[in-house]
Scaffold this motif. Sequence first.
Motif, PDB file in Angstrom:
ATOM      1  N   TYR A   1       0.831  -1.207   0.000  1.00  0.00           N
ATOM      2  CA  TYR A   1       0.000   0.000   0.000  1.00  0.00           C
ATOM      3  C   TYR A   1       0.866   1.257   0.000  1.00  0.00           C
ATOM      4  N   HIS A   2       1.898   1.274   0.833  1.00  0.00           N
ATOM      5  CA  HIS A   2       2.768   2.452   0.914  1.00  0.00           C
ATOM      6  C   HIS A   2       3.449   2.708  -0.429  1.00  0.00           C
TER       7      HIS A   2
ATOM      8  N   HIS B   1       2.331   2.039  -3.340  1.00  0.00           N
ATOM      9  CA  HIS B   1       1.312   2.629  -4.219  1.00  0.00           C
ATOM     10  C   HIS B   1       1.000   4.063  -3.811  1.00  0.00           C
ATOM     11  N   ASP B   2       0.836   4.261  -2.507  1.00  0.00           N
ATOM     12  CA  ASP B   2       0.334   5.550  -2.017  1.00  0.00           C
ATOM     13  C   ASP B   2       1.324   6.686  -2.214  1.00  0.00           C
TER      14      ASP B   2
ATOM     15  N   SER C   1      -0.207   9.921  -4.014  1.00  0.00           N
ATOM     16  CA  SER C   1      -0.388  11.112  -3.183  1.00  0.00           C
ATOM     17  C   SER C   1       0.413  12.285  -3.739  1.00  0.00           C
TER      18      SER C   1
ATOM     19  N   SER D   1      -1.080  -4.483  -8.289  1.00  0.00           N
ATOM     20  CA  SER D   1      -2.188  -3.764  -7.637  1.00  0.00           C
ATOM     21  C   SER D   1      -3.377  -4.668  -7.324  1.00  0.00           C
TER      22      SER D   1
ATOM     23  N   PHE E   1      -6.990  -0.629   2.203  1.00  0.00           N
ATOM     24  CA  PHE E   1      -5.835  -0.181   1.418  1.00  0.00           C
ATOM     25  C   PHE E   1      -6.243   0.063  -0.038  1.00  0.00           C
TER      26      PHE E   1
ATOM     27  N   GLN F   1      -8.508   3.229  -0.317  1.00  0.00           N
ATOM     28  CA  GLN F   1      -7.795   4.503  -0.204  1.00  0.00           C
ATOM     29  C   GLN F   1      -7.072   4.858  -1.504  1.00  0.00           C
ATOM     30  N   ILE F   2      -6.438   3.865  -2.124  1.00  0.00           N
ATOM     31  CA  ILE F   2      -5.740   4.110  -3.388  1.00  0.00           C
ATOM     32  C   ILE F   2      -6.734   4.464  -4.480  1.00  0.00           C
TER      33      ILE F   2
ATOM     34  N   LYS G   1      -8.103   8.030  -4.208  1.00  0.00           N
ATOM     35  CA  LYS G   1      -7.169   9.059  -4.675  1.00  0.00           C
ATOM     36  C   LYS G   1      -7.075   9.073  -6.198  1.00  0.00           C
ATOM     37  N   ARG G   2      -7.084   7.912  -6.804  1.00  0.00           N
ATOM     38  CA  ARG G   2      -7.056   7.841  -8.271  1.00  0.00           C
ATOM     39  C   ARG G   2      -8.307   8.498  -8.863  1.00  0.00           C
TER      40      ARG G   2
END
Length: 211
Positions: free
Chosen positions: A54-55, A57-58, A62, A107, A114, A117-118, A121-122
């Motif tokens: 997740y990190h 990706h994030d 972000s 992904s 997780f 959240q991704i 944002k997308r």
Amino acid sequence: MKKKPVKERIIETALIMFEKHGYHGVTVDQIVDECGTSKGGFYHNFRSKDELLYHIHDVFISYLLNKAKETYDKETDPVSRMCGIITSFTRIFDLYKPHITVFYQESTYLKGDFEKQINDKREEYRQLLLQIIREGQDNGDFRPEVPAQISTMAIMGMINWMYKWFKTEGELSIEDIARIFNDMMIHSLLTEEAMKAGKGERFILKTEAVQ
């Protein structure tokens, strides 16, 4: 030479190993062995291998979203906003290419909160670009006959595919590629009136700019 922080070493190691062996082909034990830390060091920074993915990706999503918001606030017209976002979107492949490659390869393994959240944002990023194009259609900058939804997805698809072919050692720099993308979208989307008024002129290729 001072050692990099443990968290940074874990991420860099995981990026290489996930890209090479796949997410499920790598264990936490292998990651900590490869980067020279301990399981305690790993779990001090990440609750699980899922959180590590997740990190990865994030961090770039972000960054990309924040850059898009900064561009929207800084620029005052839809053409400059669109071109600024295309530029920052393109540059991210020079800054975070390993993260993006792992994102597209792995992904599907991101689940639960997780994944949400991704995806949120997308979607926020997509909606901001869509909003800019619609604002340009409303004020006469962008052609109304070209659907805003299609334009949005075309821009995102065009740039996202860079993870397959962009090489830092290639003939064109990341800035060259950003100018090419901007030139293509300006000539595709701008109305004749906007072109005559010089909208987007600073983003259009000059004869000598890219050979």
